[in-house]
Design a protein around this motif. Structure first.
Motif, short mmCIF file in Angstrom:
data_model
loop_
_atom_site.label_atom_id
_atom_site.label_comp_id
_atom_site.label_asym_id
_atom_site.label_seq_id
_atom_site.Cartn_x
_atom_site.Cartn_y
_atom_site.Cartn_z
N ARG A 173 12.50 -16.21 1.74
CA ARG A 173 13.16 -14.99 2.35
C ARG A 173 12.50 -13.77 2.83
O ARG A 173 12.81 -12.97 3.74
CB ARG A 173 14.40 -14.52 1.58
CG ARG A 173 15.61 -15.77 1.67
CD ARG A 173 16.57 -15.42 0.62
NE ARG A 173 17.54 -16.43 0.36
CZ ARG A 173 17.34 -17.81 0.06
NH1 ARG A 173 16.04 -18.14 -0.50
NH2 ARG A 173 18.25 -18.67 -0.04
N VAL A 174 11.43 -13.54 2.06
CA VAL A 174 10.42 -12.67 2.28
C VAL A 174 9.20 -13.00 2.24
O VAL A 174 8.78 -14.11 1.28
CB VAL A 174 10.47 -11.46 1.35
CG1 VAL A 174 9.65 -10.11 1.58
CG2 VAL A 174 12.07 -10.93 1.25
N GLY A 175 8.11 -12.64 3.29
CA GLY A 175 6.69 -13.17 3.23
C GLY A 175 5.71 -12.18 2.14
O GLY A 175 6.26 -11.30 1.29
N MET A 176 4.72 -12.58 2.37
CA MET A 176 3.38 -11.99 1.29
C MET A 176 2.15 -11.22 2.21
O MET A 176 1.24 -11.17 1.45
CB MET A 176 2.93 -13.11 0.66
CG MET A 176 4.00 -14.05 -0.37
SD MET A 176 2.95 -15.06 -1.24
CE MET A 176 4.31 -16.14 -2.00
N GLU A 177 2.39 -11.09 3.37
CA GLU A 177 1.48 -10.67 4.18
C GLU A 177 1.68 -8.90 4.51
O GLU A 177 2.53 -8.51 4.61
CB GLU A 177 1.37 -11.20 5.28
CG GLU A 177 0.93 -12.76 5.24
CD GLU A 177 -0.26 -12.96 4.63
OE1 GLU A 177 -1.33 -12.10 4.76
OE2 GLU A 177 -0.42 -13.87 3.90
N PRO A 178 0.47 -8.28 4.54
CA PRO A 178 0.49 -6.89 4.83
C PRO A 178 0.66 -6.80 6.42
O PRO A 178 0.63 -7.90 7.26
CB PRO A 178 -1.03 -6.33 4.72
CG PRO A 178 -1.54 -7.34 3.84
CD PRO A 178 -1.13 -8.72 3.91
N THR A 179 1.32 -5.76 6.75
CA THR A 179 1.56 -5.50 8.32
C THR A 179 0.94 -4.72 9.02
O THR A 179 0.73 -5.04 10.27
CB THR A 179 3.12 -4.90 8.41
OG1 THR A 179 3.14 -3.68 7.88
CG2 THR A 179 4.18 -5.84 7.49
N GLY A 180 0.48 -3.72 8.57
CA GLY A 180 -0.45 -2.53 9.34
C GLY A 180 0.48 -1.71 10.08
O GLY A 180 -0.02 -0.94 10.80
N ASP A 181 1.85 -1.90 9.81
CA ASP A 181 2.71 -1.01 10.74
C ASP A 181 3.30 -0.09 9.46
O ASP A 181 3.37 -0.23 8.48
CB ASP A 181 3.79 -1.89 11.38
CG ASP A 181 3.43 -2.99 12.29
OD1 ASP A 181 2.16 -2.50 12.94
OD2 ASP A 181 3.94 -3.92 12.41
N LYS A 219 11.62 -13.44 9.21
CA LYS A 219 11.70 -12.63 8.00
C LYS A 219 10.70 -12.00 7.70
O LYS A 219 9.65 -11.83 8.30
CB LYS A 219 11.51 -14.06 6.78
CG LYS A 219 10.08 -14.49 6.72
CD LYS A 219 10.24 -15.43 5.53
CE LYS A 219 8.87 -15.85 5.12
NZ LYS A 219 8.80 -16.95 4.12
N PRO A 220 11.01 -10.60 6.98
CA PRO A 220 10.03 -9.45 6.62
C PRO A 220 8.81 -10.06 6.07
O PRO A 220 8.70 -11.14 5.37
CB PRO A 220 10.93 -8.60 5.47
CG PRO A 220 12.48 -9.07 5.69
CD PRO A 220 12.33 -10.75 6.08
N LEU A 221 7.58 -9.44 6.51
CA LEU A 221 6.43 -10.07 6.17
C LEU A 221 6.10 -9.69 4.82
O LEU A 221 5.36 -10.44 4.09
CB LEU A 221 5.40 -9.23 6.90
CG LEU A 221 5.10 -9.77 8.42
CD1 LEU A 221 4.12 -9.02 9.37
CD2 LEU A 221 4.55 -11.07 8.44
N ASN A 222 6.58 -8.59 4.05
CA ASN A 222 6.28 -8.41 2.50
C ASN A 222 7.53 -7.76 2.12
O ASN A 222 8.36 -6.91 2.78
CB ASN A 222 4.99 -7.75 2.46
CG ASN A 222 5.00 -6.62 2.84
OD1 ASN A 222 5.39 -5.71 2.48
ND2 ASN A 222 4.15 -6.29 3.98
N PRO A 223 7.58 -7.63 0.68
CA PRO A 223 8.70 -6.91 -0.05
C PRO A 223 8.43 -5.19 0.05
O PRO A 223 9.19 -4.58 -0.47
CB PRO A 223 8.60 -7.30 -1.43
CG PRO A 223 7.62 -8.58 -1.36
CD PRO A 223 6.57 -8.14 -0.37
N MET A 224 7.34 -4.72 0.29
CA MET A 224 7.12 -3.41 0.29
C MET A 224 7.59 -2.55 1.40
O MET A 224 7.41 -1.26 1.39
CB MET A 224 5.57 -3.34 0.21
CG MET A 224 5.03 -3.85 -1.20
SD MET A 224 5.77 -3.24 -2.85
CE MET A 224 7.00 -4.62 -3.50
N ILE A 225 7.63 -3.22 2.69
CA ILE A 225 8.19 -2.62 3.74
C ILE A 225 9.76 -2.51 3.80
O ILE A 225 10.46 -3.19 2.93
CB ILE A 225 8.01 -3.33 5.14
CG1 ILE A 225 8.22 -4.73 5.01
CG2 ILE A 225 6.46 -2.98 5.39
CD1 ILE A 225 8.05 -5.49 6.47
N ASN A 226 10.48 -1.72 4.43
CA ASN A 226 11.91 -1.34 4.15
C ASN A 226 12.75 -2.69 4.51
O ASN A 226 13.63 -3.02 3.78
CB ASN A 226 12.40 -0.41 5.29
CG ASN A 226 12.00 0.97 4.66
OD1 ASN A 226 11.37 1.15 3.78
ND2 ASN A 226 12.57 2.06 5.20
#
Length: 309
Positions: free
Chosen positions: A87-95, A110-117
């Motif tokens: 449900r959530v990815g593991m990649e940085p976004t740069g955004d 799905k969201p790229l990683n759990p650290m973005i909102n």
């Protein structure tokens, strides 16, 4: 021990504090706009239990995005990696942390990683509990265990302020709901998420959480394995790659340790097997990180060769 004594640490704090005039508090959340942007404090908690402190260490602040690391740890303990990372990815976004753009352009959505909102909202939605109150109570109890402090609590005033202004986060929730990433009532999720972000503590509590992660999930006070080792390592990896918003690469080069920031001005940092570090400086740079806090960590890392790279 880093910095030998509190006096030397105070000198570094005073030096970094000159940068606070160049920052700005997070006024898009009205309750956070009340912070004194000149504040700067740090606690360094060694895995042996010693602690150095400097600045306004007893000043409390809300975790904001730092809570994303802790909700991720709890959800991984609840469900396991396969369930979560479907449900959530593991990649940085740069955004920027609140960007919605990538959700519309990647497949699956799905969201790229759990650290973005967007990713954090998906993670919070996975916290086990029959009701929204049970979910936030479970997360709060987990964080109280990490800090070994039962007085850590939710700042209801900040939570309400965030809840009343979280329109972009709501839009992310509805997008994620459309694509099957989250389930249930969006307003209930927003209440859990805003209370999660509004969990309040001081630098000393935050440093102790860092020490738990530094010991791969073993609590330095109780010697209990409160986070499974593999999950603690996963959380630290996300902190390195995504923890400082879209300044994570620059922070890795300049400081070189796992860290997670929040827009209230907190930074949770970790020196593996040695220290947990809690920093608070509410004056933020343009990417949402504590401007003086980052400089303080950079000076300490350079002085003591803390980089893991």
């Amino acid at each position: 021990m880093i910095c030998q004594n509190d006096n030397h640490l105070t000198q570094l704090v005073n030096k970094a504090k000159t940068l606070t005039k160049n920052g700005k508090v997070a006024d898009y959340i009205p309750a956070l706009a009340e912070a004194n942007k000149a504040d700067l404090s740090i606690a360094i908690y060694s895995v042996e239990g010693a602690c150095l402190k400097a600045g306004e260490v007893q000043t409390t602040f809300t975790l904001q995005s730092i809570s994303k690391v802790l909700s991720l740890a709890l959800v991984l303990m609840d469900h396991g990696q396969e369930y979560v990372f479907n449900r959530v990815g593991m990649e940085p976004t740069g955004d920027p942390f609140n960007s919605i753009a990538k959700l519309e352009t990647i497949k699956p959505s799905k969201p790229l990683n759990p650290m973005i909102n967007a990713g954090a909202l998906a993670v919070t939605n996975m916290i086990k509990g029959k009701t929204k109150d049970e979910k936030i109570e479970r997360l709060l109890a987990f964080i109280q265990t990490l800090t070994n402090n039962s007085s850590v609590s939710v700042c209801e005033r900040v939570a309400r302020s965030e809840f009343n202004h979280a329109w972009l986060n709501r839009s992310m929730c509805y997008f994620l709901k459309e694509h099957g990433i989250i389930e249930g009532d969006v307003e209930a999720l927003m209440e859990v998420y805003t209370k999660q972000c509004a969990i309040e503590m001081n630098c000393y509590d935050l440093a102790k959480i860092g020490a738990v992660l530094a010991l791969n999930g073993v609590h330095p006070d109780t010697k209990e394995q409160v986070i499974p080792e593999r999950i603690a390592r996963l959380c630290k990896t996300f902190m390195v790659t995504c923890g400082m918003y879209n300044a994570s690469g620059e922070f890795a080069i300049k400081v070189g340790i796992p860290a997670k920031s929040g827009v209230a001005g907190g930074i949770l940092a970790i020196v593996p097997n040695k220290y947990g570090i809690g920093v608070y400086g509410p004056a933020l740079d343009e990417r949402g990180n504590s401007i003086a806090g980052c400089k303080l960590l950079e000076m300490i890392s350079e002085e003591h060769s803390l980089s893991i790279f």
